[in-house]
Motif scaffolding. Structure first.
Motif, PDB file in Angstrom:
ATOM      1  N   PRO A 184      19.277  52.928  52.583  1.00  0.00           N
ATOM      2  CA  PRO A 184      18.802  51.585  53.007  1.00  0.00           C
ATOM      3  C   PRO A 184      17.326  51.388  52.988  1.00  0.00           C
ATOM      4  CG  PRO A 184      19.303  53.084  54.787  1.00  0.00           C
ATOM      5  CD  PRO A 184      19.566  53.977  53.579  1.00  0.00           C
ATOM      6  N   ASP A 185      16.871  50.227  52.970  1.00  0.00           N
ATOM      7  CA  ASP A 185      15.554  49.630  52.504  1.00  0.00           C
ATOM      8  C   ASP A 185      14.949  49.661  54.071  1.00  0.00           C
ATOM      9  OD1 ASP A 185      15.385  49.265  49.819  1.00  0.00           O
ATOM     10  OD2 ASP A 185      15.996  47.235  49.943  1.00  0.00           O
ATOM     11  N   PRO A 186      13.610  49.467  54.140  1.00  0.00           N
ATOM     12  CA  PRO A 186      13.271  49.133  55.711  1.00  0.00           C
ATOM     13  C   PRO A 186      13.878  48.082  56.153  1.00  0.00           C
ATOM     14  CG  PRO A 186      11.448  49.799  54.311  1.00  0.00           C
ATOM     15  CD  PRO A 186      12.652  49.677  53.342  1.00  0.00           C
ATOM     16  N   GLY A 187      14.334  48.383  57.348  1.00  0.00           N
ATOM     17  CA  GLY A 187      15.454  47.112  58.343  1.00  0.00           C
ATOM     18  C   GLY A 187      16.832  47.719  58.297  1.00  0.00           C
ATOM     19  N   GLY A 188      17.187  48.659  57.399  1.00  0.00           N
ATOM     20  CA  GLY A 188      18.360  49.085  57.162  1.00  0.00           C
ATOM     21  C   GLY A 188      19.478  47.995  56.500  1.00  0.00           C
ATOM     22  N   PHE A 189      20.820  48.310  56.657  1.00  0.00           N
ATOM     23  CA  PHE A 189      21.721  47.541  55.983  1.00  0.00           C
ATOM     24  C   PHE A 189      22.947  47.867  56.886  1.00  0.00           C
ATOM     25  CE2 PHE A 189      22.011  50.369  52.222  1.00  0.00           C
ATOM     26  CZ  PHE A 189      23.138  51.174  52.477  1.00  0.00           C
ATOM     27  N   SER A 190      23.880  46.657  56.968  1.00  0.00           N
ATOM     28  CA  SER A 190      25.149  46.964  57.525  1.00  0.00           C
ATOM     29  C   SER A 190      26.257  46.471  56.605  1.00  0.00           C
ATOM     30  CB  SER A 190      25.384  46.028  58.696  1.00  0.00           C
ATOM     31  OG  SER A 190      25.433  44.610  58.193  1.00  0.00           O
ATOM     32  N   TYR A 191      27.605  46.931  56.579  1.00  0.00           N
ATOM     33  CA  TYR A 191      28.661  46.436  55.828  1.00  0.00           C
ATOM     34  C   TYR A 191      29.984  46.708  56.416  1.00  0.00           C
ATOM     35  CZ  TYR A 191      28.492  51.686  55.212  1.00  0.00           C
ATOM     36  OH  TYR A 191      28.343  53.132  55.257  1.00  0.00           O
ATOM     37  N   PHE A 192      30.996  45.753  56.126  1.00  0.00           N
ATOM     38  CA  PHE A 192      32.341  45.971  56.356  1.00  0.00           C
ATOM     39  C   PHE A 192      32.706  47.042  55.519  1.00  0.00           C
ATOM     40  CE2 PHE A 192      36.279  44.998  54.769  1.00  0.00           C
ATOM     41  CZ  PHE A 192      37.296  44.883  55.745  1.00  0.00           C
ATOM     42  N   ILE A 193      33.669  47.973  55.954  1.00  0.00           N
ATOM     43  CA  ILE A 193      34.207  49.165  54.987  1.00  0.00           C
ATOM     44  C   ILE A 193      35.913  49.128  55.479  1.00  0.00           C
ATOM     45  CG2 ILE A 193      33.591  50.860  56.750  1.00  0.00           C
ATOM     46  CD1 ILE A 193      33.748  52.840  54.439  1.00  0.00           C
ATOM     47  N   MET A 194      36.544  49.133  54.373  1.00  0.00           N
ATOM     48  CA  MET A 194      38.143  49.360  54.453  1.00  0.00           C
ATOM     49  C   MET A 194      38.312  50.608  53.432  1.00  0.00           C
ATOM     50  SD  MET A 194      41.318  47.450  52.843  1.00  0.00           S
ATOM     51  CE  MET A 194      41.314  45.948  54.066  1.00  0.00           C
ATOM     52  N   LYS A 195      38.884  51.565  54.332  1.00  0.00           N
ATOM     53  CA  LYS A 195      39.364  52.845  54.012  1.00  0.00           C
ATOM     54  C   LYS A 195      40.855  52.796  53.460  1.00  0.00           C
ATOM     55  CE  LYS A 195      37.318  56.701  55.375  1.00  0.00           C
ATOM     56  NZ  LYS A 195      36.157  56.742  54.447  1.00  0.00           N
ATOM     57  N   ILE A 196      41.306  53.032  52.269  1.00  0.00           N
ATOM     58  CA  ILE A 196      42.651  52.956  51.858  1.00  0.00           C
ATOM     59  C   ILE A 196      43.140  54.153  51.428  1.00  0.00           C
ATOM     60  CG2 ILE A 196      44.235  51.603  50.421  1.00  0.00           C
ATOM     61  CD1 ILE A 196      41.876  49.604  49.908  1.00  0.00           C
ATOM     62  N   ASN A 197      43.946  54.542  52.389  1.00  0.00           N
ATOM     63  CA  ASN A 197      44.632  56.231  52.025  1.00  0.00           C
ATOM     64  C   ASN A 197      45.367  55.814  50.730  1.00  0.00           C
ATOM     65  OD1 ASN A 197      45.627  58.705  52.103  1.00  0.00           O
ATOM     66  ND2 ASN A 197      46.553  58.553  53.955  1.00  0.00           N
ATOM     67  N   VAL A 198      45.236  56.810  49.653  1.00  0.00           N
ATOM     68  CA  VAL A 198      46.101  56.836  48.631  1.00  0.00           C
ATOM     69  C   VAL A 198      47.474  57.874  48.522  1.00  0.00           C
ATOM     70  CG1 VAL A 198      44.234  55.981  47.027  1.00  0.00           C
ATOM     71  CG2 VAL A 198      44.607  58.679  47.235  1.00  0.00           C
ATOM     72  N   GLY A 199      47.636  58.542  49.902  1.00  0.00           N
ATOM     73  CA  GLY A 199      48.755  59.323  50.145  1.00  0.00           C
ATOM     74  C   GLY A 199      48.484  60.723  50.258  1.00  0.00           C
ATOM     75  N   VAL A 200      47.301  60.946  49.779  1.00  0.00           N
ATOM     76  CA  VAL A 200      46.543  62.414  50.015  1.00  0.00           C
ATOM     77  C   VAL A 200      46.667  63.056  51.560  1.00  0.00           C
ATOM     78  CG1 VAL A 200      44.977  64.252  49.407  1.00  0.00           C
ATOM     79  CG2 VAL A 200      45.804  62.483  47.659  1.00  0.00           C
ATOM     80  N   TYR A 201      46.133  62.358  52.107  1.00  0.00           N
ATOM     81  CA  TYR A 201      45.671  62.583  53.668  1.00  0.00           C
ATOM     82  C   TYR A 201      46.980  62.198  54.550  1.00  0.00           C
ATOM     83  CZ  TYR A 201      40.988  62.933  52.064  1.00  0.00           C
ATOM     84  OH  TYR A 201      39.847  63.181  51.459  1.00  0.00           O
ATOM     85  N   PRO A 202      47.565  63.025  55.306  1.00  0.00           N
ATOM     86  CA  PRO A 202      48.407  63.093  56.282  1.00  0.00           C
ATOM     87  C   PRO A 202      47.984  62.649  57.760  1.00  0.00           C
ATOM     88  CG  PRO A 202      48.752  65.055  56.057  1.00  0.00           C
ATOM     89  CD  PRO A 202      47.422  64.688  54.832  1.00  0.00           C
TER      90      PRO A 202
END
Length: 242
Positions: free
Chosen positions: A219-237
């Motif tokens: 991040p630059d001075p002041g930081g940054f924010s974001y929306f995140i979507m995590k999509i499981n591809v079937g590896v993690y139970p």
């Protein structure tokens, strides 16, 4: 005698059929699959009476169900999203002077909170530091550790602030992430990223990070924010939030 011979032959055949029918084996249901000394049958019976304990708590009642667990119809106003960025930036300004341990450089907030086994959606804020602290993997740095998820896509929409994202390459000092249940297979942290590509990011930019791709926020001075979507591809139970 010659005339009675065919009749006797027919009677003998009929008698043999009746005896064979009476003593025939009882038909059994056909089972498909792989058998090793028919171990599948007692195993199946045992599971009827005892719940199987699985690793990493993925069948724990504390974790979200695998399916169906779809969230209801949800709507988020862009004004609320921008307000969330401002509130997280103000919080970061107060925390930046405090001693950190890596995880304190990022935190969640805002109105988006969706968590399932198949995907999750939330907001994160990454603060800027001009003085190094120990990261999660004990590297003295101004940056959070890079992350690498073998079983999930990360999809970002940047909602405030500016900075850079370092993507690809390899993570030096890479270590498995751990939680209360032990080592989490497929989840890695570490820094620096060697041989990655740097992308400048600003509000409104989108970013898709494929599984098993190292990524590190800067991040630059002041930081940054974001929306995140995590999509499981079937590896993690197990639960995706790590």
């Amino acid at each position: 005698m010659k005339r009675s011979f065919p009749a006797l032959l027919l009677a003998a055949a009929l008698f043999g059929y009746v005896v064979g029918y009476a003593f025939r084996p009882v038909p059994q249901p056909i089972l498909s699959g792989h058998f090793d000394d028919f171990s599948m049958i007692p195993s199946a019976n045992a599971q009827e009476n005892k719940t199987e304990v699985m690793p990493f708590g993925f069948n724990s009642p504390r974790e979200p169900a695998l399916a169906p667990d779809a969230p209801p119809i949800s709507y988020w106003n862009i004004d609320d999203i921008r307000r969330a960025h401002t509130e997280m930036a103000e919080k970061a300004a107060k925390l930046v002077k405090e001693a950190g341990s890596g995880s304190s450089q990022s935190f969640g907030g805002g109105p988006v909170h969706v968590q399932t086994r198949n995907f999750s959606m939330f907001m994160l804020y990454r603060m800027f530091r001009d003085k190094p602290v120990l990261s999660l993997t004990k590297v003295n740095s101004v940056l959070d550790d890079a992350e690498q998820h073998a079983g999930a896509y990360d999809f970002y929409i940047f909602t405030g602030g500016t900075g850079e994202m370092i993507l690809g390459g390899k993570i030096a000092n890479r270590q498995n992430l751990q939680d209360k249940d032990g080592v989490i297979p497929g989840e890695y942290r570490g820094q620096p990223v060697v041989g990655g590509q740097t992308y400048k990011v600003k509000p409104g930019d989108w970013l898709l990070i494929p599984p098993d791709t190292p990524h590190q926020p800067k991040p630059d001075p002041g930081g940054f924010s974001y929306f995140i979507m995590k999509i499981n591809v079937g590896v993690y139970p197990w639960n995706l939030i790590r």
